[in-house]
Design an enzyme around this catalytic site. Structure first.
Site, PDB file in Angstrom:
ATOM      1  N   ARG A  50     -67.649 131.623 -38.371  1.00  0.00           N
ATOM      2  CA  ARG A  50     -66.375 131.152 -38.916  1.00  0.00           C
ATOM      3  C   ARG A  50     -65.340 132.280 -38.968  1.00  0.00           C
ATOM      4  NH1 ARG A  50     -65.667 130.705 -44.209  1.00  0.00           N
ATOM      5  NH2 ARG A  50     -67.834 130.109 -44.557  1.00  0.00           N
ATOM      6  N   TYR A 103     -43.048 115.446 -33.900  1.00  0.00           N
ATOM      7  CA  TYR A 103     -44.413 114.931 -34.005  1.00  0.00           C
ATOM      8  C   TYR A 103     -44.667 114.414 -35.424  1.00  0.00           C
ATOM      9  CZ  TYR A 103     -49.415 114.550 -33.422  1.00  0.00           C
ATOM     10  OH  TYR A 103     -50.693 114.065 -33.359  1.00  0.00           O
ATOM     11  N   ASP A 171     -42.758 124.775 -33.011  1.00  0.00           N
ATOM     12  CA  ASP A 171     -43.856 124.050 -32.374  1.00  0.00           C
ATOM     13  C   ASP A 171     -43.577 124.041 -30.869  1.00  0.00           C
ATOM     14  OD1 ASP A 171     -45.513 122.076 -31.240  1.00  0.00           O
ATOM     15  OD2 ASP A 171     -45.590 120.909 -33.098  1.00  0.00           O
ATOM     16  N   LYS A 196     -52.838 119.589 -25.213  1.00  0.00           N
ATOM     17  CA  LYS A 196     -51.981 118.900 -24.240  1.00  0.00           C
ATOM     18  C   LYS A 196     -51.984 119.667 -22.910  1.00  0.00           C
ATOM     19  CE  LYS A 196     -51.287 116.481 -27.984  1.00  0.00           C
ATOM     20  NZ  LYS A 196     -50.191 116.664 -28.911  1.00  0.00           N
TER      21      LYS A 196
END
Ligand SMILES: *Cc1c(COP(=O)(O)O)cnc(C)c1O
Length: 367
Positions: A50, A103, A171, A196
């Site tokens: 992690r 978004y 973004d 994407k």
């Protein structure tokens, strides 16, 4: 470092492993949760899955290089990257501007989780971003805006934010760093979905944050460690493997998008088209000033929802799917998801098919 190279060369180099005789030419996945410790208790680079992973480091240094950042951090999704950065920046009492037309899940997160903590959340459309930044502490901008493809003038917005001491978060999902580098235009931090066009095969969910502010990135890394929204080692490997062809894929997607935008603009069944690369698009001048490429998305409007469904049914190449940036051309009628757009509004995500094939297919399907 690799600034002298073009995008395909940079993405190929970024995803390649080190040149060591006898070692694989590309890095294999490394699915470890725990690493050997030393008995003198000095800290090795990797201790627990992690905290760090060698594949993350390679993926992150590739992303930092592409974004022009000093460091990048990978996350389990674009939303994990965005919400981690927002949890670091948006404290109670902070004025936070989020895109009203961008978004939708970003503004849902701000409204459902940050506003109840005392963050003053303001939803602002692309056209009003600069004015709203004058009274903000943290501004999240998205450009070109998903799904309407309006463009925010990032240089102007960055000057406004800097003048006031506000932090500008951009973004960069829709253009990817191959289309636009917000940090070079004055943004403080880039957040994005790597799901994407960057990964581009519709088979992995990933996200990242990139910046030149060391302190901010240390805080975001701490948030990732404690919040735990990490990218799995297999997904990190898949994203890194895919990055190698991103330059080539994106070039074809942008070429297809421009050709499709011209075709749609001239078709009688199409009411409106937005593509920042169209010379008569209202955002074209700003887009030319800040984008290297105009991206693989085209927004257009048909008469109604039935017309969009008919287009997809008749088309042999375009599939109905949400998300975007994959190898296959896809169409998404955004009102289905509650975006504030007309019923016949659709976002087309250009794949890497041959341009002529796509144009004839969609022209025939439009009737
Ligand atoms: C898809 C998307 C996100 C969220 O990314 P995930 O990887 O799905 O979490 C954020 N911003 C924009 C602009 C997007 O298109």
């Amino acid at each position: 470092m690799s600034g002298q190279y073009g995008d395909s060369t940079r993405t190929v180099k970024a995803s390649a492993s080190q040149n060591v005789p006898g070692q694989p030419v590309t890095s294999p996945p490394l699915p470890a949760s725990a690493y050997h410790l030393s008995e003198d208790e000095s800290r090795p680079l990797d201790t627990y899955g992690r905290s760090s992973n060698p594949t993350w480091r390679q993926f992150e240094s590739a992303l930092a290089d592409l974004e022009g950042a000093t460091s990048a951090l990978s996350f389990g999704s674009g939303m994990a990257a965005i919400t981690s950065v927002l949890r670091v920046l948006a404290k109670p009492g902070t004025v936070l501007v989020v895109p009203a037309d961008g978004y939708y899940q970003v503004r849902r997160y701000a409204a459902e989780y940050l506003a109840p903590l005392g963050v003053d959340v303001r939803e602002v459309s692309a056209a009003d971003m600069c004015a709203a930044a004058e009274s903000a502490d943290v501004v999240v901008a998205e450009t070109p805006v998903n799904p309407t493809l309006d463009v925010v003038d990032l240089h102007r917005l960055a000057l406004t934010c800097r003048g006031r001491g506000a932090t500008l978060v951009v973004d960069n999902t829709t253009p990817t760093p191959l289309g636009q580098q917000p940090l070079s235009l004055g943004a403080d931090v880039v957040v994005a979905s790597a799901t994407k066009a960057l990964s581009g095969h519709s088979d992995v969910i990933a996200g990242y944050a990139a910046s030149c502010h060391a302190e901010l990135m240390a805080a975001v890394e701490r948030e990732r460690l404690l919040g735990g929204a990490i990218l799995g080692p297999f997904e990190a490997w898949l994203a890194l493997r895919s990055l190698g062809s991103a330059g080539l894929r994106f070039e074809r997607q942008c070429q297809n998008a421009l050709a499709m935008a011209f075709t749609l603009r001239d078709h009688p069944a199409v009411r409106a088209v937005r593509y920042p690369g169209l010379p008569d698009d209202p955002a074209h001048d700003v887009a030319c000033a800040q984008m290297k490429r105009f991206g693989g998305l085209v927004a257009f409007e048909l008469a109604d929802a039935a017309a969009v469904h008919r287009l997809v049914e008749r088309s042999d190449l375009a599939v109905a799917a949400t998300s975007f940036g994959g190898l296959h051309t896809s169409v998404d009628r955004r009102a289905r998801w509650g975006d504030p757009v007309p019923a016949g509004f659709a976002r087309m995500s250009m794949g890497i098919e041959d341009t002529d094939d796509l144009i004839s297919d969609v022209t025939a399907a439009l009737g």
